[in-house]
Each structure stands twice: as structure tokens, then as C-alpha cells.
Design a protein around this motif. Sequence first.
Motif, short mmCIF file in Angstrom:
data_model
loop_
_atom_site.label_atom_id
_atom_site.label_comp_id
_atom_site.label_asym_id
_atom_site.label_seq_id
_atom_site.Cartn_x
_atom_site.Cartn_y
_atom_site.Cartn_z
N HIS A 1 -2.76 0.36 4.12
CA HIS A 1 -2.95 -0.96 3.95
C HIS A 1 -3.62 -1.94 5.86
N LEU A 2 -3.37 -0.98 6.13
CA LEU A 2 -3.23 -0.89 8.13
C LEU A 2 -4.43 -0.31 8.37
N PHE A 3 -4.65 0.50 7.31
CA PHE A 3 -6.48 1.42 7.68
C PHE A 3 -6.89 0.19 7.57
N ALA A 4 -7.18 -0.56 6.26
CA ALA A 4 -8.05 -1.04 5.55
C ALA A 4 -7.87 -2.99 6.21
N LEU A 5 -6.86 -2.76 6.92
CA LEU A 5 -6.45 -4.36 7.46
C LEU A 5 -7.73 -4.30 8.91
N VAL A 6 -8.18 -3.63 9.81
CA VAL A 6 -8.70 -3.09 10.98
C VAL A 6 -10.22 -2.81 10.61
N THR A 7 -10.53 -2.68 9.52
CA THR A 7 -11.80 -2.11 8.31
C THR A 7 -12.61 -3.51 8.09
#
Length: 120
Positions: free
Chosen positions: A79-85
Motif C-alpha cells: 500500500h505504501l508503494f502504491a501510495l507513491v505510485t
Amino acid sequence: MFRELARDEEDHAIQLECALEVPRELMESQVEVDAALGKAQSLLEKARLILDGLERHPISQADVLKISMELEKNFREMHLFALVTFPDEKTKKMFSRFARYEADHLALLKTFRKGYAPVS
């Protein structure tokens, strides 16, 4: 506790499906978006394999707790990766919320583990 966590994850899945309806042309980097989606797909497959395995070969409560904690940690990272993506603010807020939920789930599992005494 596990039923509550499962209901939360079902809700996350519905919201994630909505997020994936964001037009791809609005994405800043298709490569990063594909990487985020790949991570999500990989984690979902891992969770499905674990569930299938548990149905065929039950494991100890301690092992279920350990696996649950690992999955919550992995989903939070995704989710954190997707947040910045994802570029749009609505989607960023959703993934931020998901990451907080996963952190809360992990904290709940850790609290449960502290008071957990395995049955012999």
C-alpha cells in the motif's frame, strides 16, 4: 479477531477495485503502476495459496498468527508503494488509509501474540 481482519480485507479489495478504474492515461508512470499492480497480484496469490493450504493441512494457531502478521506487513508495504505510485490525491488518500489499517491490524496481532499462550 480474524473474522474482523478478514472483513476489513474484503472492504480493502472492493476499494482497490475502484482505484484500479482510474484511467491509465492519468498515471505518471505506467511502469511503476504495473509494478504496484504486480506486487498486489503477487500478495493476493500468496494469501490464496496460504488459505488453500490451511484448508487442506491445518497448522498451529501460533503459525497462523505468524503468517497473518507477515501478510499484514507485506500488504502495508504494498500500500505504501502504491501510495507513491498513483498520482491522484483521492487514490493516494485511499492507499494511505489502507496502510494505516494494515499497521493497526499488525498492532492488534502483536498485542494478541503477547497474551497468547499456545495450547499443548
